[in-house]
Design a protein around this motif. Structure first.
Motif, PDB file in Angstrom:
ATOM      1  N   HIS A 558      24.016  28.234 -15.999  1.00  0.00           N
ATOM      2  CA  HIS A 558      22.854  29.072 -16.281  1.00  0.00           C
ATOM      3  C   HIS A 558      23.048  29.850 -17.581  1.00  0.00           C
ATOM      4  N   ILE A 559      21.923  30.139 -18.249  1.00  0.00           N
ATOM      5  CA  ILE A 559      21.912  30.896 -19.502  1.00  0.00           C
ATOM      6  C   ILE A 559      21.233  32.235 -19.252  1.00  0.00           C
ATOM      7  N   VAL A 560      21.810  33.280 -19.788  1.00  0.00           N
ATOM      8  CA  VAL A 560      21.275  34.624 -19.611  1.00  0.00           C
ATOM      9  C   VAL A 560      20.966  35.230 -20.982  1.00  0.00           C
ATOM     10  N   HIS A 561      19.724  35.687 -21.190  1.00  0.00           N
ATOM     11  CA  HIS A 561      19.386  36.475 -22.370  1.00  0.00           C
ATOM     12  C   HIS A 561      19.750  37.924 -22.071  1.00  0.00           C
ATOM     13  N   THR A 562      20.483  38.556 -22.974  1.00  0.00           N
ATOM     14  CA  THR A 562      20.957  39.904 -22.678  1.00  0.00           C
ATOM     15  C   THR A 562      21.204  40.687 -23.954  1.00  0.00           C
ATOM     16  N   GLY A 563      21.242  41.983 -23.798  1.00  0.00           N
ATOM     17  CA  GLY A 563      21.576  42.861 -24.911  1.00  0.00           C
ATOM     18  C   GLY A 563      22.990  43.384 -24.772  1.00  0.00           C
ATOM     19  N   MET A 564      23.635  43.591 -25.907  1.00  0.00           N
ATOM     20  CA  MET A 564      24.927  44.282 -25.955  1.00  0.00           C
ATOM     21  C   MET A 564      24.602  45.678 -26.485  1.00  0.00           C
ATOM     22  N   LEU A 565      24.660  46.674 -25.616  1.00  0.00           N
ATOM     23  CA  LEU A 565      24.118  47.991 -25.925  1.00  0.00           C
ATOM     24  C   LEU A 565      25.213  48.994 -26.281  1.00  0.00           C
ATOM     25  N   ASN A 566      24.789  50.058 -26.986  1.00  0.00           N
ATOM     26  CA  ASN A 566      25.695  51.178 -27.235  1.00  0.00           C
ATOM     27  C   ASN A 566      25.460  52.266 -26.187  1.00  0.00           C
ATOM     28  N   THR A 649      14.542  25.424 -17.062  1.00  0.00           N
ATOM     29  CA  THR A 649      14.613  26.350 -18.192  1.00  0.00           C
ATOM     30  C   THR A 649      15.855  27.220 -18.102  1.00  0.00           C
ATOM     31  N   LEU A 650      16.425  27.519 -19.279  1.00  0.00           N
ATOM     32  CA  LEU A 650      17.632  28.350 -19.385  1.00  0.00           C
ATOM     33  C   LEU A 650      18.790  27.754 -18.583  1.00  0.00           C
ATOM     34  N   PHE A 651      19.004  26.471 -18.853  1.00  0.00           N
ATOM     35  CA  PHE A 651      20.109  25.756 -18.208  1.00  0.00           C
ATOM     36  C   PHE A 651      20.952  25.109 -19.299  1.00  0.00           C
ATOM     37  N   CYS A 652      22.255  25.023 -19.066  1.00  0.00           N
ATOM     38  CA  CYS A 652      23.190  24.449 -20.041  1.00  0.00           C
ATOM     39  C   CYS A 652      24.041  23.381 -19.359  1.00  0.00           C
ATOM     40  N   ARG A 664      26.771  20.252 -25.919  1.00  0.00           N
ATOM     41  CA  ARG A 664      26.229  21.306 -25.052  1.00  0.00           C
ATOM     42  C   ARG A 664      24.715  21.382 -25.255  1.00  0.00           C
ATOM     43  N   VAL A 665      23.996  20.955 -24.266  1.00  0.00           N
ATOM     44  CA  VAL A 665      22.529  20.921 -24.331  1.00  0.00           C
ATOM     45  C   VAL A 665      21.989  22.100 -23.541  1.00  0.00           C
ATOM     46  N   MET A 666      21.115  22.886 -24.170  1.00  0.00           N
ATOM     47  CA  MET A 666      20.542  24.068 -23.530  1.00  0.00           C
ATOM     48  C   MET A 666      19.020  23.987 -23.579  1.00  0.00           C
ATOM     49  N   SER A 667      18.400  24.278 -22.449  1.00  0.00           N
ATOM     50  CA  SER A 667      16.929  24.218 -22.384  1.00  0.00           C
ATOM     51  C   SER A 667      16.345  25.556 -22.834  1.00  0.00           C
ATOM     52  N   MET A 668      16.374  25.773 -24.156  1.00  0.00           N
ATOM     53  CA  MET A 668      15.816  26.961 -24.793  1.00  0.00           C
ATOM     54  C   MET A 668      15.626  26.638 -26.271  1.00  0.00           C
ATOM     55  N   THR A 669      14.729  27.368 -26.953  1.00  0.00           N
ATOM     56  CA  THR A 669      14.462  27.061 -28.375  1.00  0.00           C
ATOM     57  C   THR A 669      14.369  28.292 -29.259  1.00  0.00           C
ATOM     58  N   HIS A 670      14.467  29.507 -28.696  1.00  0.00           N
ATOM     59  CA  HIS A 670      14.326  30.761 -29.447  1.00  0.00           C
ATOM     60  C   HIS A 670      12.907  30.955 -29.988  1.00  0.00           C
ATOM     61  N   THR A 671      11.969  30.156 -29.522  1.00  0.00           N
ATOM     62  CA  THR A 671      10.585  30.274 -30.013  1.00  0.00           C
ATOM     63  C   THR A 671       9.562  30.416 -28.894  1.00  0.00           C
ATOM     64  N   GLY A 672       9.954  30.125 -27.668  1.00  0.00           N
ATOM     65  CA  GLY A 672       8.982  30.085 -26.580  1.00  0.00           C
ATOM     66  C   GLY A 672       8.354  28.723 -26.392  1.00  0.00           C
TER      67      GLY A 672
END
Length: 878
Positions: A558-566, A649-652, A664-672
């Protein structure tokens, strides 16, 4: 006229040398280093007694730090500060530089009252001239940004210019910008006043004391070695100006500070028979490449020539900067321009042609911040001839950084960590500053690119893509395709086309976007930063759970979109992380995050031999396969079903593509848009690309570039770090709540701040603006930084924009604030507040109506409709 002036100059070469402007040197308490022993320890040691070093000392002492030592190898203010032209200008293209210059202006105006030291501060105002319509547009863009932050300015006619400065020739002007509160000041005296105030607050200052190198242990500053002995310290600040590069490299753990000096010329005249009035405005004639100011009743004038002279490439050994050799032949083009602009100069007697070193950086922005390799090592240098204008604000922000852990403004574009070691090659720096110095006054239209230091980092596919018409842009030294020119296009005309209006690449990008939506495109995105985090046990997962806001304890693949926060909840990084197995993670970040992200991870990850962080950016070529037929291309190449049922979606998943294994194939494109990212070991890159293009022919495949990607992601309301997201924006302010798991059961950096913000509400919110009455063919385009007005009142600025070929309109992203009408303080911004407003976007002084949305308009992405039939209220959640 010119020869007569040069003959006068020839006679002046035997006149007494130029005297320092400083009248206050004896007013500042400076320890005589030969008679006083250096302290054995201090909290902070600052190297450099110019305007930057004294500004940092001043602000640190104002913030309560007192155990500070400032060391100067020569005399205070005897470096480039001494030779500064003394012009303080707030008219800047960059928002952060505007704020720094405005703060500097306010600070310098009260220094004399605070310290009793005369600084020569005089509010003269400045006039920036425009000889062309494009230059006037550039000034109008700056003017609109100045007005909304409270800096008075106005666009004026050539006639008004002549009234404000009667000695100017205005016949070739089309307009100008007047900033009445700009000033002139003695930079050396400002530095001495700052030093005096710092000294009164407990800062110890020693001149004639050289820093040999900085002592470090385990990546942390421990002290400095000087020619007078050692000082133990926790923090070191490199404000060494043109010496900063060598000083950074002198440590056991070298700190890369990419800057290089060039010769900078200006002339001084004796007073006119009727001396110029002291409040005569400063003139900036960027098209003529010159600046002019009053100097003791006469003229000071210099500029930025097209053929600069880099110096000290092999190193520098002067303790104090001396006036370098006069070179009237080199100065002649600027002198000719000056005579055209101010013919009265012919009658003035030349006192001196000053030639002094000035440092420049690879991107024309100063360098500040903490080293990525040595904690506690801070830098403030490379001011690109703007040390006086920016010095006060820069010193304040760096002091905040040291005291509080972060500055109060977003300074990423100035951060030392935007550079890597690759920008520190002496050859690169020498060639780049030869381009940078003329660019100081060149007209900079949107999306211009540096021409030097190119093809430094390239994808294995560079030659193939170049042969197919790729036009290139550079990011962090990496070549990335902008778009692909069809065989029948005029390449030369396209490359030379520069405009604030509709660009010549419009139709090319439209065809690439159309292909992404209707067939399939390939974008080489190899420049993205890529890290692998692995461990022998659960250390990798535990560390990442603490460092990132989303829940990374997900099933393998699985792929996770996330922030690295301060700690404040702001984005230090926005990334995607794939779980390769139970103990290994693959992290994808923006291109320019390579140094910053590595430093952040190293700072916060535990020092554990069972935990490994590896930068694998160079190991993988990344291909973005975008479009509805991407699934057909990949299915045919892999002999595996790629439909959403088999590849959600969001699978690797590691797969074979063509003959190559381990892709490494990922079901995402950074564009929607639908599609896949392929991370390919570099030895297989050419094979996989060839196979993709060969199989894709039947599906209408073509290459595409980052301009198409930008259009696609903005119309889908995809915010990008460094443009729409930064260290001062939180997930709750940009619609990123889904990427935060406050209740994942593990504390993470920034969680407390987000909980507090969730309770109190947000004070700004990212919105999507669709321009209503904007003519794409005839009107000026929005690019970034345009003021946003809500119900006629300033409410924020755009962060990025693009033309949406789907909506057939321009789309801007930007933050909306709620400023109180009573006192201007920020108030909570709710969704209702956004939706109830009437909005306008100010493009170079012209306001265009816009509709604001908190979520992307989606009905257009499922079926095509004409613009006239569009109902912009038709949208749903992000």
């Amino acid at each position: 006229m010119l020869y007569r002036l040069l003959s006068i100059v020839q006679r002046q070469r035997t006149s007494p040398g130029w005297q320092t402007w400083s009248s206050a040197r004896n007013s500042t308490s400076v320890a005589e280093s030969h008679s006083i022993t250096l302290p054995a320890q201090a909290q902070v040691v600052i190297c450099g007694g110019g305007i930057l070093g004294t500004s940092v000392a001043y602000h640190l002492s104002k913030m309560g730090w007192q155990d500070i030592v400032l060391l100067e190898q020569g005399r205070l203010a005897a470096g480039s500060t001494r030779f500064c032209a003394g012009i303080l200008s707030t008219a800047r293209h960059s928002s952060i530089e505007q704020k720094m210059a405005d703060y500097s202006n306010k600070l310098y105006s009260q220094l004399e009252q605070e310290t009793g030291i005369q600084t020569g501060y005089l509010r003269t105002g400045s006039i920036s001239l425009a000889q062309t319509q494009d230059r006037l547009i550039s000034l109008k863009r700056i003017n609109s940004r100045l007005n909304v932050v409270g800096i008075p300015s106005e666009i004026i006619s050539p006639k008004k210019v002549a009234e404000l400065h009667p000695l100017l020739n205005v016949h070739d002007l089309v307009g100008a910008m007047h900033v009445p509160e700009d000033a002139v000041v003695s930079s050396a005296d400002v530095a001495l006043a700052l030093a005096s105030a710092a000294s009164q607050n407990g800062v110890q200052i020693y001149d004639k004391t050289s820093v040999l190198h900085v002592l470090t242990k385990k990546g942390q500053v421990t002290g400095v070695e000087t020619d007078k002995g050692q000082i133990e310290c926790q923090y070191f600040v490199n404000c060494a100006g043109q010496w900063a590069y060598e000083l950074g490299l002198s440590n056991e753990e070298p700190v890369s500070i990419p800057l290089h000096a060039c010769e900078h010329f200006y002339l001084l005249t004796r007073p006119r028979e009727t001396p110029l009035q002291s409040n005569t405005p400063t003139i900036v004639d960027a098209d003529g490449r010159i600046y002019i100011r009053n100097w003791q009743g006469g003229i000071l004038s210099g500029g930025f020539e097209k053929n600069p002279k880099p110096i000290f490439t092999e190193g520098k050994n002067q303790l104090e900067i001396q006036n370098l050799r006069e070179d009237w032949d080199h100065f002649e083009p600027l002198l000719s321009s000056l005579l055209r602009r101010m013919p009265v100069l012919e009658t003035l007697e030349i006192l001196k042609l000053v030639n002094c070193p000035e440092t420049f950086t690879p991107d024309m922005k100063c360098i500040m911040g903490e080293s990525p390799v040595v904690q506690g090592y801070f830098v403030l240098a490379g001011m690109n001839s703007a040390g006086l204008s920016l010095g006060g604000g820069a010193g304040k922000f760096l002091a905040e950084w040291m005291v509080y852990g972060y500055p109060t403004e977003n300074v990423w574009e100035l951060d030392l960590q935007r550079f890597g070691a690759l920008q520190s090659s002496r050859t690169f720096l020498r060639h780049r500053v030869m381009e940078v110095m003329p660019l100081m006054y060149d007209l900079k239209v949107p999306r211009w690119d540096f021409q030097t230091g190119r093809q430094l980092r390239t994808s294995p596919l560079y030659d193939r893509l170049d042969a197919q018409g790729a036009r290139w842009m550079e990011k962090h030294g990496f070549e990335r395709p902008k778009y692909f020119v069809p065989p029948n296009k005029d390449l030369l005309a396209l490359e030379q086309s520069k405009t604030f209006y509709k660009p010549d690449w419009f139709d090319i990008v439209e065809s690439e976007v159309k292909c992404c939506k209707e067939a399939v495109c390939v974008i080489d995105m190899s420049s993205f930063t890529k890290f692998e985090i692995t461990s022998t046990g659960d250390q990798a997962l535990e560390s990442l759970q603490y460092l990132f806001s989303n829940d990374l304890d997900v099933p393998v693949g699985h792929i996770v979109h996330t922030g690295m926060l301060n700690e404040c909840g702001g984005y230090e990084n926005d990334c995607s992380i794939a779980r390769l197995n139970k103990r290994s993670f693959f992290m994808i970040s923006p291109t320019d995050q390579q140094v910053h992200c590595w430093a952040w991870l190293n700072k916060y990850m535990p020092k554990d031999s069972n935990l490994l962080l590896e930068d694998v950016t160079w190991k993988y070529t990344a291909l973005n396969l975008i479009g509805p037929r991407a699934v057909d291309v990949l299915s045919e190449l892999s002999y595996a079903p790629m439909t959403p049922d088999h590849f959600p979606t969001l699978f690797c998943k590691e797969m074979s593509v063509g003959y190559a294994n381990g892709i490494r194939v990922m079901s995402m494109t950074h564009t929607g848009e639908p599609g896949f990212m392929l991370y390919i070991p570099i030895e297989y890159a050419l094979h996989v690309y060839n196979e993709v293009m060969s199989v894709g022919q039947k599906y209408g495949i073509r290459n595409a570039g980052y301009y198409a990607l930008r259009s696609l992601r903005i119309e889908k309301f995809f915010a990008f770090w460094g443009q729409d997201l930064n260290t001062l924006t939180t997930p709750l302010e940009c619609g990123g709540e889904s990427r935060v798991k406050l209740e994942k059961g593990i504390d993470f950096i920034g969680r407390d701040a987000l909980l507090q913000q969730k309770q109190n509400g947000v004070y700004k919110r990212l919105a999507m603006f669709i321009l209503d009455d904007h003519d794409t063919d005839l009107d000026l385009w929005p690019w970034w930084g345009e003021p946003i007005y809500r119900n006629g009142k300033y409410a924020g600025k755009t962060t990025s924009s693009a033309y949406s070929y789907t909506l057939e309109r321009h789309v801007c992203l930007g933050y909306v604030h709620n400023f109180s009408e009573d006192n201007g303080e920020e108030q909570v911004v709710t969704a209702d507040f956004i939706n109830r407003g009437e909005y306008e976007i100010d493009i170079a002084g012209h306001r265009f109506q816009a509709k604001a949305k908190l979520y992307p308009v989606t009905s257009f992405f499922t079926h095509k409709r004409r613009k006239d039939d569009v109902e912009l209220s038709d949208f749903h959640g992000k």
